[in-house]
Write a protein that holds these residues in place. Structure first.
Motif, mmCIF file in Angstrom:
data_model
loop_
_atom_site.group_PDB
_atom_site.id
_atom_site.type_symbol
_atom_site.label_atom_id
_atom_site.label_comp_id
_atom_site.label_asym_id
_atom_site.label_seq_id
_atom_site.Cartn_x
_atom_site.Cartn_y
_atom_site.Cartn_z
ATOM 1 N N VAL A 233 0.717 -1.336 0.158
ATOM 2 C CA VAL A 233 -0.025 -0.013 0.194
ATOM 3 C C VAL A 233 1.011 1.397 -0.040
ATOM 4 O O VAL A 233 0.234 2.241 -0.750
ATOM 5 C CB VAL A 233 -0.994 0.002 1.145
ATOM 6 C CG1 VAL A 233 -1.756 1.517 1.250
ATOM 7 C CG2 VAL A 233 -1.867 -1.183 1.100
ATOM 8 N N SER B 218 0.590 4.297 -2.624
ATOM 9 C CA SER B 218 0.117 5.541 -2.097
ATOM 10 C C SER B 218 1.036 6.625 -1.912
ATOM 11 O O SER B 218 1.211 7.727 -2.188
ATOM 12 C CB SER B 218 -0.624 5.394 -0.642
ATOM 13 O OG SER B 218 -0.941 6.612 -0.192
ATOM 14 N N ARG C 213 2.323 7.939 0.596
ATOM 15 C CA ARG C 213 1.579 8.967 1.479
ATOM 16 C C ARG C 213 1.533 8.174 2.924
ATOM 17 O O ARG C 213 0.946 6.972 3.058
ATOM 18 C CB ARG C 213 0.427 9.546 1.448
ATOM 19 C CG ARG C 213 0.531 10.707 -0.069
ATOM 20 C CD ARG C 213 1.455 11.882 0.428
ATOM 21 N NE ARG C 213 1.442 12.640 -0.742
ATOM 22 C CZ ARG C 213 2.580 12.721 -1.861
ATOM 23 N NH1 ARG C 213 3.397 11.492 -1.921
ATOM 24 N NH2 ARG C 213 2.410 13.532 -2.774
ATOM 25 N N PRO D 45 -2.453 7.943 4.488
ATOM 26 C CA PRO D 45 -3.672 6.810 3.470
ATOM 27 C C PRO D 45 -3.035 5.552 3.489
ATOM 28 O O PRO D 45 -3.793 4.565 3.677
ATOM 29 C CB PRO D 45 -3.226 7.568 2.152
ATOM 30 C CG PRO D 45 -2.983 9.002 2.540
ATOM 31 C CD PRO D 45 -2.197 9.065 3.533
ATOM 32 N N SER D 46 -1.577 5.460 3.605
ATOM 33 C CA SER D 46 -1.055 3.924 3.832
ATOM 34 C C SER D 46 -1.441 3.361 4.892
ATOM 35 O O SER D 46 -1.896 2.375 4.996
ATOM 36 C CB SER D 46 0.442 3.957 3.756
ATOM 37 O OG SER D 46 0.744 4.938 2.157
#
Length: 318
Positions: free
Chosen positions: A190, A194, A196, A199-200
């Motif tokens: 993830v 992502s 980021r 968000p991850s």
């Protein structure tokens, strides 16, 4: 063997030391997590269970049929639930750590790309970043699972120590070790998608939750269950294990929902009821279920890790 090959600054070991140094706080926190949880489990196994006894009749499939009473029983039950939860949330912790700190932060800040220019190949960087936390997860979680099994064996009659009780199954076997590895791999994948931190972390936690729920839904079907049938006079036969289904048996042998006739003979005749069945996973199926589920988790972990490496290679193409 030359002394250079053993140096922490050599290419073969420098990355390992760098990762350990960079994440030393997380390592110390994990060590403290295992030590504190392990200490509570040792207390439960030893002095925590002294001075109380089990009251009631412990019946499989019947919650709260028996309980611990006496001095310290309340503390025992509280710590038993707490330590079980501390073991079963490790996959979520692993996913959040991998998605946020281990990979997400470096990808967001660009320090990962900088490391790849310092004589460290991206593939070796990813391998080391996954292998080191995985090793600590396996050792730490394995210790906690072993201690939790000791606690369960010392007071096996309590519902909170029976493997088929909700939430306990995931703390008593190798699935508790395999699921954190999947969480680690999911966090890495993830993070590469992502790039980021926040968000991850959120997506990784959501995916671990989805996997956990999905496993709970299919677990009953991972190994052939056992069915016991009692006649209309015997009723439902006793069993020990994880109850999957129960109901009535008709004259044709079909399994239907229990019409709740009790002792009403006319009702039994009307519905053509000749007996009652129970379908369950006995205690002897614990290890087959654990091993099959562990195999599924390890296969998923390998697939997710392979996807992370494939994504890494694609991002490195000019």
């Amino acid at each position: 063997m030359s002394t250079a090959s053993l140096s922490p600054f050599s290419p073969s070991t420098g990355l390992t030391w760098t990762v350990l140094r960079l994440h030393r706080l997380a390592l110390w926190l994990w060590a403290a997590y295992v030590a504190v949880t392990g200490a509570m489990l040792l207390w439960l196994w030893g002095p925590g269970s002294s001075g109380w006894h089990i009251t009631g009749k412990c019946v499989a499939g019947v919650m709260n049929a028996c309980s611990a009473t006496g001095p310290g029983a309340g503390t025992y039950e509280f710590l038993l639930g707490l330590t079980t939860s501390l073991i079963t949330i490790v996959p979520a912790l692993a996913a959040a750590f991998a998605g946020g700190i281990l990979f997400g932060r470096e990808l967001e800040r660009g320090t990962a790309a900088l490391a790849w220019t310092q004589s460290v190949s991206p593939a070796r960087w990813l391998t080391t970043k996954l292998a080191l936390p995985a090793a600590f997860l396996v050792v730490g979680t394995g210790i906690l699972v072993a201690l939790r099994r000791l606690v369960a064996s010392a007071a096996s009659g309590l519902p909170s120590n029976q493997w088929f009780t909700n939430g306990v199954y995931g703390a008593l076997g190798p699935t508790a070790v395999a699921l954190p590895l999947l969480g680690l791999a999911l966090g890495a994948l993830v993070a590469f998608i992502s790039k980021r931190v926040i968000p991850s972390i959120c997506v990784s936690l959501a995916l671990v939750g989805i996997v956990t729920v999905a496993l709970g839904e299919i677990r009953d079907h991972l190994w052939p269950p056992v069915t016991v049938i009692g006649d209309v006079h015997e009723g439902y036969r006793a069993f020990a294990g994880l109850l999957l289904d129960e109901g009535a048996v008709t004259g044709s042998g079909a399994h239907i929902a229990d019409p709740l006739c009790v002792d009403d003979k006319s009702c039994l005749v009307q519905h053509n009821i000749t007996g009652f069945y129970r379908e369950f996973q006995p205690s002897s199926h614990f290890w087959p279920l654990q091993l099959v589920e562990t195999g599924i988790l390890l296969a998923l972990t390998a697939l997710v890790a392979a996807a992370a490496f494939a994504l890494l290679r694609r991002n490195q193409r000019p």
